[in-house]
Design a protein around this motif. Structure first.
Motif, short mmCIF file in Angstrom:
data_model
loop_
_atom_site.label_atom_id
_atom_site.label_comp_id
_atom_site.label_asym_id
_atom_site.label_seq_id
_atom_site.Cartn_x
_atom_site.Cartn_y
_atom_site.Cartn_z
N UNK A 1 -0.06 15.53 -6.01
CA UNK A 1 -0.90 16.12 -4.72
C UNK A 1 -1.80 15.12 -4.20
N UNK A 2 -2.10 14.07 -4.75
CA UNK A 2 -3.04 12.81 -4.31
C UNK A 2 -4.47 12.73 -5.01
N UNK A 3 -4.54 13.55 -6.05
CA UNK A 3 -5.91 13.58 -6.53
C UNK A 3 -6.37 12.18 -7.04
N UNK A 4 -5.40 11.14 -7.50
CA UNK A 4 -5.57 9.88 -7.71
C UNK A 4 -6.44 9.04 -6.51
N UNK A 5 -6.06 9.37 -5.61
CA UNK A 5 -6.71 8.77 -4.31
C UNK A 5 -7.95 9.33 -3.71
N UNK A 6 -8.38 10.46 -4.22
CA UNK A 6 -9.34 11.30 -3.87
C UNK A 6 -10.61 10.98 -4.76
N UNK B 1 0.98 -1.16 0.09
CA UNK B 1 -0.07 0.18 0.02
C UNK B 1 0.98 1.23 -0.05
N UNK B 2 1.91 1.31 0.99
CA UNK B 2 2.66 2.44 0.97
C UNK B 2 3.57 2.60 -0.26
N UNK B 3 3.89 1.52 -0.84
CA UNK B 3 4.80 1.43 -1.88
C UNK B 3 4.21 1.96 -3.11
N UNK B 4 2.90 1.78 -3.28
CA UNK B 4 2.25 2.14 -4.30
C UNK B 4 1.91 3.66 -4.21
N UNK B 5 1.75 4.21 -3.23
CA UNK B 5 1.61 5.58 -2.89
C UNK B 5 2.92 6.59 -3.36
N UNK B 6 4.07 5.70 -2.90
CA UNK B 6 5.07 6.50 -3.15
C UNK B 6 5.63 6.43 -4.80
N UNK B 7 5.09 5.22 -5.29
CA UNK B 7 5.53 5.01 -6.58
C UNK B 7 4.57 5.94 -7.63
N UNK B 8 3.37 5.84 -7.09
CA UNK B 8 2.51 7.00 -8.10
C UNK B 8 2.77 8.36 -7.80
N UNK B 9 3.05 8.95 -6.71
CA UNK B 9 3.56 10.43 -6.67
C UNK B 9 4.84 10.72 -7.49
N UNK B 10 5.81 9.88 -7.25
CA UNK B 10 6.93 10.21 -7.77
C UNK B 10 6.84 9.97 -9.33
N UNK B 11 6.07 8.99 -9.82
CA UNK B 11 5.79 8.90 -11.39
C UNK B 11 5.25 10.27 -11.78
N UNK B 12 4.40 10.54 -11.07
CA UNK B 12 3.50 11.75 -11.53
C UNK B 12 4.53 12.96 -11.57
#
Length: 473
Positions: A88-93, A10-21
């Motif tokens: 900024x996290x829009x994908x999780x909102x 779960x945390x790895x995905x967040x870091x991966x997605x934010x960094x890729x964006x």
């Protein structure tokens, strides 16, 4: 469907997605700031002319239906806005389908740019960003657990990046096998960074250790990505450390940073934080991910065959969508560094008393007293192609003449790509290009002169030329 998701990532995905964006953001900003001079309507390699020659099936892009500089800018800045929102996290909102749509928009917009970018976008990290970005569409958001199949596809991609780079070295230049390539690489790489001079002057035994370690990390460590945890996480960590070493030693656009991001997706970070309760994946999402997996495995045949081929190709796409590609870099390492220096003059005719003023680029070596700067992950496309042009005029056949014409014309968009314009009031009357041999100075030379480089004139690269008038044509 417990088999389908891996909540511990779960945390790895967040870091991966934010960094890729974040890397998408850099790529779109670079496209928006540089395209007019490179591929715009009045650019060196105009998109409209390219699209007239290339069918849509070979270059699928939004610009097949319409192109204007304004529309390109809208796509580039629009992509940057979507990327910033995802940082900024829009994908999780938002709901899962909307999050997937946002990632698909990023991928589609950047694919449209790459497929009309021609020479300026012919780098392996363009395909790597697109391939990674396509997989990210299916990685989900915090509404569902990370899908195991997509996590494995990301590891398969990372494996091909590292293993392919390792094989191309072992099959290529003999200096990789006798561990001497780093005697030269830090000096002759396309765009040195602020620490490259110091890396070059490390003791030669340490260079040999670096090269041997590189072989281990690129040939042996990637295999461990497919082993159980925590071994896979350790392997990913080793790759991250190695890539950070490369970040310090040179400017390779976002290649190293994207490899780091891919490695982070393989890290089990459950020991740091407990994953929240996640909903089960909807059936349509499971079907899509399974279809994606089947597609990628099918398309992987040619890249996998390329890995084991004695004629291994570097940085090649096997489909116009850049879905599954082959990677690799520096199969050959140069022993010398030549640089093109472009000079202009306001004099009406060349002569022994002609005053020549030198154009300075942002990243590539020019002024010997100017310390190289750090630009990566930002990509200075003109600077990179000037390095290739110095290797052989064939690399610059299509764009160098138009580049010189735009300098003679004082084109503002072209001048924005340069660090220094020696003719701020009026364009030059004459332009010439000269080829110099560059080498790093020694410690003693640096202390005595303050120069990071020593250069020696070799020959003219482009004879003195002037802007053609209608009477000249």
């Amino acid at each position: 469907m417990e088999w389908f998701t891996a909540p511990e990532y779960w945390l790895s995905r967040i870091v991966f997605q934010r960094a890729l964006a974040g890397l998408y953001l850099v790529a779109f900003i670079g496209a928006a700031l540089q395209f007019r001079a490179l591929i715009g309507e009045r650019g060196m390699l105009p998109v409209p002319r390219y699209l007239r020659l290339v069918p849509a099936r070979r270059a699928p892009t939004l610009f097949q239906w319409h192109y204007s500089d304004r529309f390109f800018a809208l796509c580039a800045w629009g992509g940057a806005a979507v990327a910033l929102a995802l940082v900024a996290g829009a994908g999780d909102a938002v709901p899962l389908p909307v999050a997937m749509l946002l990632w698909a928009v990023l991928w589609g917009l950047y694919l449209s740019i790459v497929n009309v970018g021609q020479t300026w976008y012919g780098f392996g990290w363009e395909s790597l960003l697109l391939e990674t970005g396509f997989l990210a569409i299916f990685l989900g958001n915090e509404r569902v657990g990370p899908p195991v199949l997509v996590l494995w596809l990301l590891r398969w991609l990372l494996f091909r990046v590292e293993f392919g780079a390792g094989l191309i070295k072992l099959r290529g230049d003999p200096c990789w096998r006798d561990l001497t390539c780093l005697y030269y690489h830090h000096e002759t790489q396309p765009m040195p960074g602020p620490l490259s001079w110091f890396f070059h002057h490390l003791p030669r035994p340490l260079h040999r250790v670096e090269t041997a370690a590189n072989h281990m990390v690129q040939i042996l460590v990637p295999v461990l990505l497919f082993t159980p945890q925590p071994v896979a996480s350790v392997a990913a960590g080793v790759i991250v450390v190695t890539q950070l070493w490369l970040v310090l030693s040179g400017n390779f656009s976002w290649l190293n940073w994207l490899t780091i991001v891919l490695a982070l997706s393989a890290v089990d970070a459950s020991f740091l934080v407990t994953a929240p309760a996640l909903a089960g994946p909807p059936l349509w999402y499971v079907v899509l991910v399974c279809a994606l997996t089947a597609l990628i495995l099918t398309l992987s045949y040619r890249p996998a065959r390329n890995l084991v081929s004695r004629r291994q190709a570097m940085n090649r796409s096997f489909d116009p969508l850049h879905l599954v590609n082959t990677y690799g870099a520096f199969g050959t390492v140069g022993r010398i560094r030549d640089e093109i220096v472009i000079e202009g003059s306001a004099d009406a005719a060349p002569g022994p008393d002609t005053v020549w003023r030198e154009y300075e680029f942002k990243g590539k070596p020019g002024d010997v007293r100017r310390m190289p700067r750090q630009f990566a992950p930002y990509h200075l496309r003109l600077d990179w192609m000037m390095w290739f042009a110095a290797l052989s005029p064939g690399y610059a056949r299509d764009w160098f003449g138009p580049f010189v014409e735009r300098l003679l014309d004082g084109d503002r968009d072209t001048l924005k790509l340069l660090r220094h314009n020696p003719f701020p009031d009026a364009p030059p009357v004459l332009i010439r290009a000269r080829l110099y041999r560059y080498r790093y100075t020694t410690w003693r030379e640096l202390r005595a002169t303050g120069a990071w480089w020593h250069r020696t004139y070799l020959r003219d690269y482009l004879p003195t030329t002037r802007l053609r008038t209608p009477a000249d044509r």
